[in-house]
Design a protein around this motif. Sequence first.
Motif, short mmCIF file in Angstrom:
data_model
loop_
_atom_site.label_atom_id
_atom_site.label_comp_id
_atom_site.label_asym_id
_atom_site.label_seq_id
_atom_site.Cartn_x
_atom_site.Cartn_y
_atom_site.Cartn_z
N THR A 156 37.12 29.39 33.33
CA THR A 156 38.68 29.35 33.26
C THR A 156 39.10 29.96 34.57
O THR A 156 38.43 30.81 35.23
N HIS A 158 41.34 32.10 34.63
CA HIS A 158 41.65 33.67 34.17
C HIS A 158 39.96 34.32 34.40
O HIS A 158 40.06 35.45 34.64
N ALA A 159 39.07 33.72 34.01
CA ALA A 159 37.69 34.33 33.92
C ALA A 159 37.36 34.36 35.24
O ALA A 159 36.67 35.28 35.82
N GLU A 160 37.74 33.42 36.41
CA GLU A 160 37.15 33.65 37.83
C GLU A 160 37.95 34.82 38.52
O GLU A 160 37.38 35.46 39.16
N LYS A 161 39.21 34.85 37.91
CA LYS A 161 39.94 35.90 38.56
C LYS A 161 39.34 37.47 38.25
O LYS A 161 39.43 38.19 39.13
N ILE A 162 38.91 37.60 37.34
CA ILE A 162 38.32 38.93 36.94
C ILE A 162 36.92 38.99 37.27
O ILE A 162 36.21 39.85 37.37
N TYR A 291 37.60 41.92 27.47
CA TYR A 291 38.38 41.34 28.73
C TYR A 291 39.51 42.14 28.98
O TYR A 291 39.70 42.68 30.25
N GLN A 292 40.25 42.70 28.09
CA GLN A 292 41.31 43.70 28.22
C GLN A 292 40.67 45.09 28.89
O GLN A 292 41.23 45.67 29.78
N LEU A 295 39.80 44.40 32.33
CA LEU A 295 40.95 44.73 33.31
C LEU A 295 41.52 45.99 33.53
O LEU A 295 41.79 46.11 34.70
#
Length: 301
Positions: A156, A158-162, A291-292, A295
């Motif tokens: 996703t 969101h996954a690519e961003k992190i 994930y959190q 971040l």
Amino acid sequence: MAQQLSATTADPARLIWQLCQSLEFFADHKPLLLKQLTQGNRTSSYQVQTDRGHYAVRHYGPAVLGVCRQQELRCQHAAAAAGLAPAPLCLNNHQRVLVTEFLADAAPPSVIYIRQHLPALAETLAVLHQLPVQTAMLDPWLYLQQLKKQLEPHWTAHAEKIWQPLITAARDLQYFQADPGLCHMDLHAQNLLLWQQKLWLIDFEYCQLADVVFDLVALIVQFELSEAEQQQLVASYRAARAASGAGCSTHLVEKLALAKVVYAGFCWLWYWQEELDNQDPRYKQAAAHCYQLLLRLIEGG
């Protein structure tokens, strides 16, 4: 609840005993008791008592990325010889079964116990890390790429961003000289046992040569150690290594921050894959938690 094996034994108990009977190790054993310890789609474990002794029996699912059962056996043999783990007794790859010693009345240690016994745990790791077992050396950057490849159909934005800061942390970690040692690589409360006032390691399926910083950050992350506790763990570990005549990396502290990010990334991608494979809400929750955490670590929180 423990089950006496009889003609009316429930199917899971009967199936696992039939599996045991297919092993030469259990030839002529008379079953007395079988108790399920853990259950999962990938691995289930049992306490098996016969007229000849008590055993822990693990039944594995199909092949898992990064896991070699023969390597697991060699690593646990070495750890057992050093007094760190129950001895493995039998591995049958065809039946996907590993039989080990059973530590009667052992239980996972509490978080409070871990925090109060960090020096002892550091000494245990120092011994493990110096065991002379040859395996492939973990490449964190490559392992993250392998985990991501499995998830590509579900990737996703969101996954690519992190992902970008995660893979960058893995690359930056490689700039430091590695401090290789035989690492457990899956240290959490369920893979530690308190038995006879001593901590024991179990579940060596991910054990391999890696930078020792990964076992240290696993404890820091899994047990949410405070800054003071982290300093105590690292200082105790360094002292234990020095006492054995084997110093450790002078950049250990500098590597911690990067290794935390990479380790959290391992956990996030692993739990995400488990969630997809098993449709288990527990894995979904664990993946979200990782994930959190990732971040927060990336943002420096």
